[in-house]
Enzyme design. Structure first.
Site, PDB file in Angstrom:
ATOM      1  N   GLU A 236       0.691  -1.176  -0.015  1.00 40.36           N
ATOM      2  CA  GLU A 236      -0.081   0.174  -0.032  1.00 40.36           C
ATOM      3  C   GLU A 236       0.771   1.339   0.024  1.00 40.36           C
ATOM      4  O   GLU A 236       0.409   2.352  -0.789  1.00 40.36           O
ATOM      5  CB  GLU A 236      -0.937  -0.058   1.119  1.00 40.36           C
ATOM      6  CG  GLU A 236      -1.929  -1.062   0.970  1.00 40.36           C
ATOM      7  CD  GLU A 236      -3.070  -1.040   2.120  1.00 40.36           C
ATOM      8  OE1 GLU A 236      -3.737  -0.148   2.373  1.00 40.36           O
ATOM      9  OE2 GLU A 236      -3.067  -2.096   2.783  1.00 40.36           O
ATOM     10  N   HIS A 252       7.619 -26.690   4.169  1.00 39.45           N
ATOM     11  CA  HIS A 252       6.908 -27.644   3.680  1.00 39.45           C
ATOM     12  C   HIS A 252       6.512 -27.487   2.383  1.00 39.45           C
ATOM     13  O   HIS A 252       5.946 -28.343   1.640  1.00 39.45           O
ATOM     14  CB  HIS A 252       5.822 -28.063   4.692  1.00 39.45           C
ATOM     15  CG  HIS A 252       6.135 -28.314   6.186  1.00 39.45           C
ATOM     16  ND1 HIS A 252       6.610 -29.754   6.595  1.00 39.45           N
ATOM     17  CD2 HIS A 252       6.597 -27.715   7.156  1.00 39.45           C
ATOM     18  CE1 HIS A 252       7.003 -29.918   7.568  1.00 39.45           C
ATOM     19  NE2 HIS A 252       7.023 -28.540   8.263  1.00 39.45           N
ATOM     20  N   LYS A 346     -13.988  -0.489  -4.038  1.00 41.07           N
ATOM     21  CA  LYS A 346     -14.981  -0.269  -2.872  1.00 41.07           C
ATOM     22  C   LYS A 346     -16.054   0.412  -3.924  1.00 41.07           C
ATOM     23  O   LYS A 346     -17.438   0.194  -3.517  1.00 41.07           O
ATOM     24  CB  LYS A 346     -14.574   0.357  -2.039  1.00 41.07           C
ATOM     25  CG  LYS A 346     -13.554  -0.361  -0.993  1.00 41.07           C
ATOM     26  CD  LYS A 346     -13.330   0.420   0.402  1.00 41.07           C
ATOM     27  CE  LYS A 346     -12.575  -0.650   1.426  1.00 41.07           C
ATOM     28  NZ  LYS A 346     -12.347   0.229   2.539  1.00 41.07           N
TER      29      LYS A 346
END
Ligand code: PA5
Length: 365
Positions: A236, A252, A346
């Site tokens: 950001e 892993h 948004k």
């Protein structure tokens, strides 16, 4: 001396996010006093488990707290990001709603469901529907100052989360740790702030190593939240791709990807965030991981927070990461403040319309 010591390079930070960090001790005091004074109208005994609901720059406070205190949590605590609350959340689940704007769709949906389930709840917001709905339903809301980017209001979310969890007995009593954390914030601003020249400033030195690559931030169980915070701040503030992963899990899977990393390896800058509280096997895993991935990445940096308590070290690393990402923005010649892509998304959601949310309508979603 580097370009980060030149005022004209830092001037791209038009909204003054770098200078704003200098008032973090005052922000800490304000957030702590507000949270300590808030009336909590239910007994700690009614809280069997906790959901911390939020998104993005607000939810990160939940990650920081749950990973920092993980093995000291006295009741189950989960960070909830998204629309559907888990089926187990009920009338004995504390819902801590964190939303800087008070208008975030997913958090509002969680808030509606918490009201429907008659759960104990607390809100932290600068306003919006969280404030108005919860006000109407008698839910305590800690009102925090407006006008900031959510990610730069971290202390306004993080400190109350620690204080509420401590007051409700979900984590051990935190008075001394909060005092030490306050000191750590002051020391971090002094050590990493813009007035300290590059040769004596770890944050500027790190920005110079990380700004032109892809920072891969690795934490362990106790630093996982900090790793996520760093990643999000690179995204950001510096408008930079960045990712995080956690030990031991990354041993892993992720380490195998560096066997054939190709051009990505030239961009990959790995930052490993350590803490003395991590399991002793993590230290060994870090050493082995470094060796295994070294041929496939451009840089590997290992860091540990300064401070005598876990919360103090967390604050040191969080503030370090904030400065590094802001300096990286300056080096990349981008204004760290705007987050246009989030706003566009948004806006798109608002125009396609979640009518029931906009009406503040309750009922099943
Ligand atoms: O950093 C940001 O701006 C975002 O990650 C927001 O925090 C996120 O969209 C949620 O908004 P709010 O914090 O207002 O609930």
């Amino acid at each position: 001396m580097s370009e980060l010591d030149l005022p004209e390079v830092l001037a791209i930070d038009r909204a003054g996010l770098i200078d704003g960090l200098a008032s973090s001790v005052e922000t800490f005091d304000q957030a702590r006093a507000g949270a300590e004074a808030l009336d909590i109208p239910f007994s700690p005994d009614v809280v069997k488990d906790v959901l911390i609901c939020g998104m993005g720059g607000s939810a990160i406070a939940g990650d920081l707290v749950t990973t920092l205190y993980y093995e000291r949590l006295r009741r189950p605590v989960q960070v909830h990001r998204g629309y559907y609350l888990p089926g187990w959340a009920g009338a004995d689940t504390l819902h801590l709603l964190l939303s800087y704007s008070g208008e975030t769709e997913e958090t509002l949906t969680a808030a509606m469901q918490a009201l429907e389930r008659e759960s104990p709840a607390l809100g932290v917001t600068s306003g919006g529907k969280i404030e108005s709905w919860y006000g109407e339903h008698g839910v305590p809301v800690l009102k925090i100052p407006g006008g900031l980017q959510p990610r730069m209001a971290l202390l306004h979310m993080l400190v109350p989360t620690v204080v509420f969890m401590s007051r409700l007995g979900i984590i051990p009593e935190q008075t001394a740790d909060l005092d030490a954390a306050r000191d750590a914030i002051g020391a971090a601003i002094d050590a990493y702030g813009p007035d300290r020249p590059t040769e004596a400033n770890t944050a500027k030195q790190l920005a110079l190593r990380l700004a032109d690559g892809v920072p891969l931030i690795y934490g362990s169980e106790v630093t996982a939240g900090i790793a996520n915070r760093w990643k999000c701040q690179f995204n950001e503030n510096a408008k930079q791709p960045s990712f995080h992963a956690i030990l031991p899990e990354l041993n892993h899977n992720e380490i195998v990807g560096f066997e054939q990393a190709g051009a990505f390896g030239d961009m990959a800058r790995v930052v490993i965030l350590k803490d003395p509280r991590q399991h002793r096997q993590i230290e060994r895993r870090i050493a082995l991981t470094r060796e295994i991935i070294k041929p496939g990445v451009a840089d590997i940096i290992t860091l540990e927070g300064e401070g005598d308590t876990p919360l103090a070290r967390l604050m040191d690393l969080v503030i370090l990461g904030d400065y590094v990402s802001l300096y990286a923005a300056c080096l990349r010649r981008v204004d760290p403040e705007p987050v246009d892509s989030i706003g566009t998304l948004k806006q798109g959601l608002a125009t396609t319309g979640n009518q029931r949310l906009q009406a503040g309508e309750s009922g099943s979603i």
